[in-house]
Design a protein around this motif. Structure first.
Motif, PDB file in Angstrom:
ATOM      1  N   LEU A 127      28.429  -9.321  12.084  1.00  0.00           N
ATOM      2  CA  LEU A 127      29.111  -8.141  11.540  1.00  0.00           C
ATOM      3  C   LEU A 127      29.557  -7.205  12.655  1.00  0.00           C
ATOM      4  CD1 LEU A 127      29.959  -6.103   9.364  1.00  0.00           C
ATOM      5  CD2 LEU A 127      27.562  -5.378   9.235  1.00  0.00           C
ATOM      6  N   LEU A 128      28.650  -6.872  13.552  1.00  0.00           N
ATOM      7  CA  LEU A 128      28.967  -5.927  14.619  1.00  0.00           C
ATOM      8  C   LEU A 128      30.006  -6.502  15.586  1.00  0.00           C
ATOM      9  CD1 LEU A 128      25.389  -4.538  15.390  1.00  0.00           C
ATOM     10  CD2 LEU A 128      27.150  -3.534  13.932  1.00  0.00           C
ATOM     11  N   SER A 129      29.890  -7.787  15.900  1.00  0.00           N
ATOM     12  CA  SER A 129      30.849  -8.401  16.825  1.00  0.00           C
ATOM     13  C   SER A 129      32.241  -8.481  16.209  1.00  0.00           C
ATOM     14  CB  SER A 129      30.375  -9.792  17.240  1.00  0.00           C
ATOM     15  OG  SER A 129      30.376 -10.693  16.147  1.00  0.00           O
ATOM     16  N   GLU A 130      32.335  -8.741  14.901  1.00  0.00           N
ATOM     17  CA  GLU A 130      33.636  -8.825  14.236  1.00  0.00           C
ATOM     18  C   GLU A 130      34.304  -7.455  14.158  1.00  0.00           C
ATOM     19  OE1 GLU A 130      35.517 -11.447  13.114  1.00  0.00           O
ATOM     20  OE2 GLU A 130      34.048 -12.593  14.261  1.00  0.00           O
ATOM     21  N   LEU A 131      33.521  -6.410  13.941  1.00  0.00           N
ATOM     22  CA  LEU A 131      34.078  -5.055  13.928  1.00  0.00           C
ATOM     23  C   LEU A 131      34.658  -4.711  15.295  1.00  0.00           C
ATOM     24  CD1 LEU A 131      31.362  -3.117  11.867  1.00  0.00           C
ATOM     25  CD2 LEU A 131      33.674  -3.709  11.114  1.00  0.00           C
ATOM     26  N   LYS A 132      33.924  -5.052  16.344  1.00  0.00           N
ATOM     27  CA  LYS A 132      34.413  -4.792  17.703  1.00  0.00           C
ATOM     28  C   LYS A 132      35.667  -5.614  17.998  1.00  0.00           C
ATOM     29  CE  LYS A 132      29.812  -3.724  19.533  1.00  0.00           C
ATOM     30  NZ  LYS A 132      28.711  -4.192  20.426  1.00  0.00           N
ATOM     31  N   LYS A 133      35.656  -6.866  17.541  1.00  0.00           N
ATOM     32  CA  LYS A 133      36.787  -7.763  17.788  1.00  0.00           C
ATOM     33  C   LYS A 133      38.062  -7.230  17.134  1.00  0.00           C
ATOM     34  CE  LYS A 133      35.783 -12.069  17.485  1.00  0.00           C
ATOM     35  NZ  LYS A 133      35.471 -13.416  16.930  1.00  0.00           N
ATOM     36  N   ASN A 134      37.892  -6.520  16.008  1.00  0.00           N
ATOM     37  CA  ASN A 134      39.040  -5.959  15.295  1.00  0.00           C
ATOM     38  C   ASN A 134      39.351  -4.525  15.724  1.00  0.00           C
ATOM     39  OD1 ASN A 134      40.104  -7.797  12.898  1.00  0.00           O
ATOM     40  ND2 ASN A 134      37.885  -8.144  13.071  1.00  0.00           N
ATOM     41  N   ASN A 135      38.754  -4.107  16.842  1.00  0.00           N
ATOM     42  CA  ASN A 135      39.023  -2.781  17.422  1.00  0.00           C
ATOM     43  C   ASN A 135      38.704  -1.629  16.477  1.00  0.00           C
ATOM     44  OD1 ASN A 135      40.088  -3.870  19.898  1.00  0.00           O
ATOM     45  ND2 ASN A 135      41.949  -4.401  18.757  1.00  0.00           N
ATOM     46  N   ILE A 136      37.629  -1.787  15.705  1.00  0.00           N
ATOM     47  CA  ILE A 136      37.165  -0.718  14.827  1.00  0.00           C
ATOM     48  C   ILE A 136      36.253   0.205  15.624  1.00  0.00           C
ATOM     49  CG2 ILE A 136      35.937  -0.151  12.711  1.00  0.00           C
ATOM     50  CD1 ILE A 136      38.550  -1.714  12.308  1.00  0.00           C
ATOM     51  N   ALA A 137      36.603   1.481  15.706  1.00  0.00           N
ATOM     52  CA  ALA A 137      35.786   2.452  16.430  1.00  0.00           C
ATOM     53  C   ALA A 137      34.639   2.905  15.524  1.00  0.00           C
ATOM     54  CB  ALA A 137      36.633   3.641  16.854  1.00  0.00           C
ATOM     55  N   PHE A 138      33.420   2.549  15.898  1.00  0.00           N
ATOM     56  CA  PHE A 138      32.265   2.919  15.081  1.00  0.00           C
ATOM     57  C   PHE A 138      31.084   3.254  15.980  1.00  0.00           C
ATOM     58  CE2 PHE A 138      31.687  -1.610  15.833  1.00  0.00           C
ATOM     59  CZ  PHE A 138      30.327  -1.726  16.062  1.00  0.00           C
ATOM     60  N   THR A 215      25.560 -14.144   3.328  1.00  0.00           N
ATOM     61  CA  THR A 215      26.120 -15.237   4.116  1.00  0.00           C
ATOM     62  C   THR A 215      27.146 -14.720   5.121  1.00  0.00           C
ATOM     63  OG1 THR A 215      27.954 -15.611   2.566  1.00  0.00           O
ATOM     64  CG2 THR A 215      25.877 -16.782   2.120  1.00  0.00           C
ATOM     65  N   ILE A 216      27.570 -15.594   6.024  1.00  0.00           N
ATOM     66  CA  ILE A 216      28.621 -15.265   6.976  1.00  0.00           C
ATOM     67  C   ILE A 216      29.914 -14.952   6.228  1.00  0.00           C
ATOM     68  CG2 ILE A 216      30.093 -16.168   8.808  1.00  0.00           C
ATOM     69  CD1 ILE A 216      27.309 -15.409   9.755  1.00  0.00           C
ATOM     70  N   GLU A 217      30.141 -15.655   5.112  1.00  0.00           N
ATOM     71  CA  GLU A 217      31.341 -15.400   4.303  1.00  0.00           C
ATOM     72  C   GLU A 217      31.332 -13.974   3.756  1.00  0.00           C
ATOM     73  OE1 GLU A 217      30.945 -19.475   5.077  1.00  0.00           O
ATOM     74  OE2 GLU A 217      29.473 -18.192   4.059  1.00  0.00           O
ATOM     75  N   ASP A 218      30.161 -13.468   3.431  1.00  0.00           N
ATOM     76  CA  ASP A 218      30.052 -12.077   2.967  1.00  0.00           C
ATOM     77  C   ASP A 218      30.492 -11.119   4.071  1.00  0.00           C
ATOM     78  OD1 ASP A 218      29.038 -12.875   0.502  1.00  0.00           O
ATOM     79  OD2 ASP A 218      26.950 -12.751   1.167  1.00  0.00           O
ATOM     80  N   VAL A 219      30.109 -11.433   5.299  1.00  0.00           N
ATOM     81  CA  VAL A 219      30.494 -10.598   6.439  1.00  0.00           C
ATOM     82  C   VAL A 219      32.005 -10.606   6.621  1.00  0.00           C
ATOM     83  CG1 VAL A 219      30.415 -10.389   8.963  1.00  0.00           C
ATOM     84  CG2 VAL A 219      28.319 -10.824   7.680  1.00  0.00           C
ATOM     85  N   ASP A 220      32.597 -11.792   6.509  1.00  0.00           N
ATOM     86  CA  ASP A 220      34.059 -11.894   6.663  1.00  0.00           C
ATOM     87  C   ASP A 220      34.783 -11.021   5.638  1.00  0.00           C
ATOM     88  OD1 ASP A 220      33.755 -13.682   8.740  1.00  0.00           O
ATOM     89  OD2 ASP A 220      33.886 -15.454   7.457  1.00  0.00           O
ATOM     90  N   LYS A 221      34.307 -11.043   4.403  1.00  0.00           N
ATOM     91  CA  LYS A 221      34.920 -10.241   3.349  1.00  0.00           C
ATOM     92  C   LYS A 221      34.723  -8.752   3.615  1.00  0.00           C
ATOM     93  CE  LYS A 221      34.849  -9.503  -1.682  1.00  0.00           C
ATOM     94  NZ  LYS A 221      34.228  -9.915  -2.979  1.00  0.00           N
ATOM     95  N   LEU A 222      33.518  -8.372   4.019  1.00  0.00           N
ATOM     96  CA  LEU A 222      33.217  -6.971   4.310  1.00  0.00           C
ATOM     97  C   LEU A 222      34.085  -6.458   5.455  1.00  0.00           C
ATOM     98  CD1 LEU A 222      31.567  -4.353   4.147  1.00  0.00           C
ATOM     99  CD2 LEU A 222      29.799  -5.469   5.532  1.00  0.00           C
ATOM    100  N   VAL A 223      34.146  -7.204   6.536  1.00  0.00           N
ATOM    101  CA  VAL A 223      34.939  -6.790   7.700  1.00  0.00           C
ATOM    102  C   VAL A 223      36.410  -6.666   7.344  1.00  0.00           C
ATOM    103  CG1 VAL A 223      35.745  -7.479   9.990  1.00  0.00           C
ATOM    104  CG2 VAL A 223      33.326  -7.718   9.394  1.00  0.00           C
TER     105      VAL A 223
END
Length: 237
Positions: A127-138, A215-223
């Motif tokens: 989750l955290l790595s995908e947010l960073k990968k998408n340039n989300i400032a958090f 699941t990882i799929e849940d993370v993909d949807k959330l991100v």
């Protein structure tokens, strides 16, 4: 509180109990371990607590059931008087089905602690790595403290936390702002305020809880949903 329900920060219960008992050996020390039971190895004798409470729904048991550990020799008053059930402590018909289901859920979670912890940690890292990968400032609130795996408190730059919560709810994704146990309270989180978090950062914060069935799929949807809301909000602002 064993670990904070908003940030996941782990509290030094053993040390606190020792301080209390050294100051007054007649004191009784109770810990709210609702967030920890079924997710963390707990030895009440090692902790030195007199009482410890837990809630079944936190470890995949039925809602409305829970238990209270009371140390031998610790005297407490009956919760409900009457027929004398539960050793005269709580009279009334026992919820046998709920008690059994709670015990079974606790047994299963305890036996799978290491597996569940690893799985949840992988999902949290994703989750955290995908947010960073998408340039989300958090900002990960309480990032420098010892935290329980699977409880994440994030503040997003220029994002209204409650607005994000409602958008995610539309997509069948459940998160919370502040304490989920006090969902009607619109005041800023007293936990984050006590930590010295700026008010604008508190207003942009959401709590994400990850469980063993995620699941990882849940993370993909959330991100994906967060990215859309974040980009729209920051484009407008």
């Amino acid at each position: 509180m064993f670990q904070n329900n908003e940030t996941g920060v782990i509290q030094p219960i053993k040390e606190i109990a020792s301080i209390v008992h050294k100051a007054n050996d007649g004191s009784l020390f109770h810990t709210d371990a609702v967030q920890a039971v079924g997710h963390t190895r707990i030895d009440v004798k090692d902790l030195g607590v007199d009482m410890l409470s837990a809630s079944a729904h936190k470890f995949n048991g039925p809602k409305g059931t829970g238990f209270l550990y009371v140390k031998d020799g610790c005297k407490i008053s009956p919760f409900i008087k009457g027929g004398g059930q539960e050793r005269n402590m709580r009279s009334g018909t026992e919820n046998v089905a709920g008690i059994y289901a709670m015990a079974k859920a606790l047994e299963e979670n305890t036996n799978e602690l290491d597996y569940n912890h690893h799985k949840i940690q992988v999902i949290e890292d994703k989750l955290l790595s995908e947010l960073k990968k998408n340039n989300i400032a958090f900002v990960l609130n309480a990032k420098d403290s010892a935290r329980a795996t699977g409880v994440i408190n994030l503040s997003f730059v220029n994002v209204d936390g409650e607005g994000l919560l409602h958008m995610l709810d539309i997509h069948d994704i459940a998160v919370s702002v502040g304490s989920a146990c006090n969902s009607n309270d619109k005041e800023p989180s007293y936990v984050l305020l006590a930590m010295g978090v700026p008010k604008e950062q508190i207003n942009s914060a959401i709590r994400i809880s990850i469980g063993k069935y995620n699941t990882i799929e849940d993370v993909d949807k959330l991100v994906s949903c967060i990215v859309k809301f974040y980009n729209i909000t920051n484009y407008v602002s």
